[in-house]
Structures are given as C-alpha cells and as structure tokens.
Motif scaffolding. Structure first.
Motif, PDB file in Angstrom:
ATOM      1  N   SER A  39      25.859  71.969 100.463  1.00  0.00           N
ATOM      2  CA  SER A  39      24.810  72.907 100.880  1.00  0.00           C
ATOM      3  C   SER A  39      24.253  72.542 102.251  1.00  0.00           C
ATOM      4  O   SER A  39      23.792  73.408 102.996  1.00  0.00           O
ATOM      5  CB  SER A  39      23.684  72.963  99.847  1.00  0.00           C
ATOM      6  N   ALA A  40      24.300  71.248 102.607  1.00  0.00           N
ATOM      7  CA  ALA A  40      23.852  70.823 103.930  1.00  0.00           C
ATOM      8  C   ALA A  40      24.787  71.350 105.012  1.00  0.00           C
ATOM      9  O   ALA A  40      24.357  71.615 106.140  1.00  0.00           O
ATOM     10  CB  ALA A  40      23.761  69.308 104.003  1.00  0.00           C
ATOM     11  N   VAL A  41      26.054  71.492 104.687  1.00  0.00           N
ATOM     12  CA  VAL A  41      26.999  72.101 105.624  1.00  0.00           C
ATOM     13  C   VAL A  41      26.602  73.554 105.890  1.00  0.00           C
ATOM     14  O   VAL A  41      26.595  74.018 107.032  1.00  0.00           O
ATOM     15  CB  VAL A  41      28.434  72.032 105.071  1.00  0.00           C
ATOM     16  N   LEU A  42      26.258  74.259 104.829  1.00  0.00           N
ATOM     17  CA  LEU A  42      25.880  75.670 104.970  1.00  0.00           C
ATOM     18  C   LEU A  42      24.601  75.844 105.773  1.00  0.00           C
ATOM     19  O   LEU A  42      24.416  76.867 106.435  1.00  0.00           O
ATOM     20  CB  LEU A  42      25.715  76.297 103.585  1.00  0.00           C
ATOM     21  N   ARG A  43      23.718  74.856 105.738  1.00  0.00           N
ATOM     22  CA  ARG A  43      22.450  74.941 106.472  1.00  0.00           C
ATOM     23  C   ARG A  43      22.550  74.396 107.891  1.00  0.00           C
ATOM     24  O   ARG A  43      21.601  74.554 108.676  1.00  0.00           O
ATOM     25  CB  ARG A  43      21.360  74.168 105.728  1.00  0.00           C
ATOM     26  N   ALA A  44      23.642  73.746 108.233  1.00  0.00           N
ATOM     27  CA  ALA A  44      23.743  73.044 109.514  1.00  0.00           C
ATOM     28  C   ALA A  44      23.755  74.005 110.688  1.00  0.00           C
ATOM     29  O   ALA A  44      24.356  75.080 110.615  1.00  0.00           O
ATOM     30  CB  ALA A  44      25.002  72.183 109.538  1.00  0.00           C
ATOM     31  N   PRO A  45      23.095  73.638 111.810  1.00  0.00           N
ATOM     32  CA  PRO A  45      23.133  74.474 113.018  1.00  0.00           C
ATOM     33  C   PRO A  45      24.561  74.692 113.517  1.00  0.00           C
ATOM     34  O   PRO A  45      24.899  75.777 113.970  1.00  0.00           O
ATOM     35  CB  PRO A  45      22.296  73.682 114.027  1.00  0.00           C
ATOM     36  N   ASP A  46      25.372  73.636 113.463  1.00  0.00           N
ATOM     37  CA  ASP A  46      26.786  73.738 113.818  1.00  0.00           C
ATOM     38  C   ASP A  46      27.590  73.530 112.538  1.00  0.00           C
ATOM     39  O   ASP A  46      27.948  72.413 112.185  1.00  0.00           O
ATOM     40  CB  ASP A  46      27.163  72.686 114.874  1.00  0.00           C
ATOM     41  N   ARG A  47      27.874  74.623 111.865  1.00  0.00           N
ATOM     42  CA  ARG A  47      28.524  74.526 110.560  1.00  0.00           C
ATOM     43  C   ARG A  47      29.939  73.960 110.670  1.00  0.00           C
ATOM     44  O   ARG A  47      30.376  73.205 109.802  1.00  0.00           O
ATOM     45  CB  ARG A  47      28.551  75.902 109.886  1.00  0.00           C
ATOM     46  N   ASP A  48      30.652  74.307 111.724  1.00  0.00           N
ATOM     47  CA  ASP A  48      32.021  73.811 111.884  1.00  0.00           C
ATOM     48  C   ASP A  48      32.038  72.291 112.012  1.00  0.00           C
ATOM     49  O   ASP A  48      32.872  71.608 111.403  1.00  0.00           O
ATOM     50  CB  ASP A  48      32.688  74.448 113.109  1.00  0.00           C
ATOM     51  N   GLU A  49      31.120  71.759 112.795  1.00  0.00           N
ATOM     52  CA  GLU A  49      31.054  70.310 112.977  1.00  0.00           C
ATOM     53  C   GLU A  49      30.665  69.618 111.673  1.00  0.00           C
ATOM     54  O   GLU A  49      31.239  68.580 111.304  1.00  0.00           O
ATOM     55  CB  GLU A  49      30.048  69.958 114.070  1.00  0.00           C
ATOM     56  N   ALA A  50      29.692  70.197 110.969  1.00  0.00           N
ATOM     57  CA  ALA A  50      29.257  69.611 109.700  1.00  0.00           C
ATOM     58  C   ALA A  50      30.384  69.646 108.674  1.00  0.00           C
ATOM     59  O   ALA A  50      30.590  68.680 107.925  1.00  0.00           O
ATOM     60  CB  ALA A  50      28.030  70.350 109.180  1.00  0.00           C
TER      61      ALA A  50
END
Length: 208
Positions: free
Chosen positions: A179-190
């Motif tokens: 879920s932190a990936v989905l919330r990340a400003p840069d989702r691709d990097e996360a």
C-alpha cells in the motif's frame, strides 16, 4: 475467558492447533478493542506448509468486507510483484500482524489507521501460532506494524529493508507494505524497490 479487549489474544487460542482451528477461534477474538468496529476477523490464508510467509499490517477496507487478506488494490500489486520476483503464489501464506481492520471514519469513508503498539502486541499470539504451524523458509515482513510484531520495536524498515535476517529457523526480509507503493509520489521507483526486496527474499529461499 479474557476480559473484553484487555488481555490480548492468548486466552482465545485453541488447545488443539491447526490452521483451521486457529481461524475458527480467531473469529471470536476480543483480545483488543479493534473487534468492536471491524466487520470480521481476517485470518491468514495459504498452504499449511508454505515456503514463504508474507506478513502485512492490518486488513484494509475490502479485506474487512470480504474476509480475506490482500484482496484489495495492495493485494493486486503484491500478486504482480510476486510473479515478477519469481515467487510462486501457490507457495505463499499471506497474513497480517493485526487481524482486525484498524480505521477512523471520515464522513462515510473508513480510512486505514495504524494500530497502536498495544493492539499489535495483543494480536501477536495469533501470528506466532501461524508461524509455528506453517514453518516457512522465508518470512517477508511488510511494513512497520509487521516489523514491530516480528522484529521488535527498534527495527526500522526504511533503514534495514532488503537484508536477510535470521528469525527462528527462517530467514526474514523486511520491505515496505504494498500500500505504501500505491501512496508513493514516485510509484515506479517505490515499486522497483519493493520488487528488489522480494527478489532478495526469493534468493534467500533458494539458498536456504
């Protein structure tokens, strides 16, 4: 019987241990106050002797409604990442450190809220019992709540993620929660970082 919401999950665990018995007993757990507002207990699912155990934080809104772990957007992202990391989903047992949805109401929406330390500790007996029965080779610890439960309150996912660590007879690899990936400003990097951690977990299984 435990006093409502005060003594943790331990008094609710069955004497005879199997995943089926645990799941049935957990449905009646009142070991912390989260059960009062959650729809149901969301217990772990997967093979009885899975090679990988993935431990998240708490059920989300969809998991609480459907009664199954990782069936929402974070679960879909996790399935994609597992496939890309070369981890067979059929060898994975998925669960959460806390078995009831922790949330706060915002209007009519139920917004995920991080469980308190007391709530994490109260639910720990369920997770310990799952680990004892499944006996995984590798435990993927996803997010701060799971890390608090399994690796201790001093562990920091942001600083120690991606490093294989001994945990009982298994190897633990910590990473962020999907879920932190989905919330990340840069989702691709996360997502790339999350995938790297899962690949480390896959390699740890092969070398164990």
């Amino acid at each position: 019987m435990a006093k409502d919401g005060n003594n943790g999950a331990a008094p609710f665990l069955p004497d005879q241990r199997s995943l089926t018995a645990l799941r049935s007993a957990a449905a009646c757990c009142q070991g912390c106050g989260l059960y009062r507002n959650a729809t149901r207990t969301v217990f772990g699912e997967g093979p009885a002797h899975a090679r990988f155990m993935l431990v998240g934080e708490t059920p989300g809104d969809q998991e609480d409604r459907k009664g199954h772990p990782f069936v929402g957007p974070a679960g879909h992202l996790l399935d994609r990442a597992l496939e890309e990391a070369g981890i067979d989903r059929a060898e994975v047992y998925v669960t959460n450190a806390v078995k009831h949805f922790s949330f706060t109401l915002r209007g009519k929406r139920r917004i995920h809220q991080r469980p308190t330390a007391a709530e994490i500790d109260a639910c720990q007996p369920w997770l310990a019992a799952e680990l004892a029965l499944v006996e995984p080779d590798v435990i993927v610890v996803m997010g701060a709540t799971a890390a608090r439960s399994l690796l201790g309150k001093e562990f920091r996912v942001t600083k120690q993620r991606g490093t294989p660590l001994p945990l009982g007879e298994a190897i633990a690899v910590a990473t962020i929660h999907p879920s932190a990936v989905l919330r990340a400003p840069d989702r691709d990097e996360a997502y790339a970082g999350f995938l790297d951690d899962l690949r480390i977990a896959a390699a740890a299984r092969r070398s164990s």
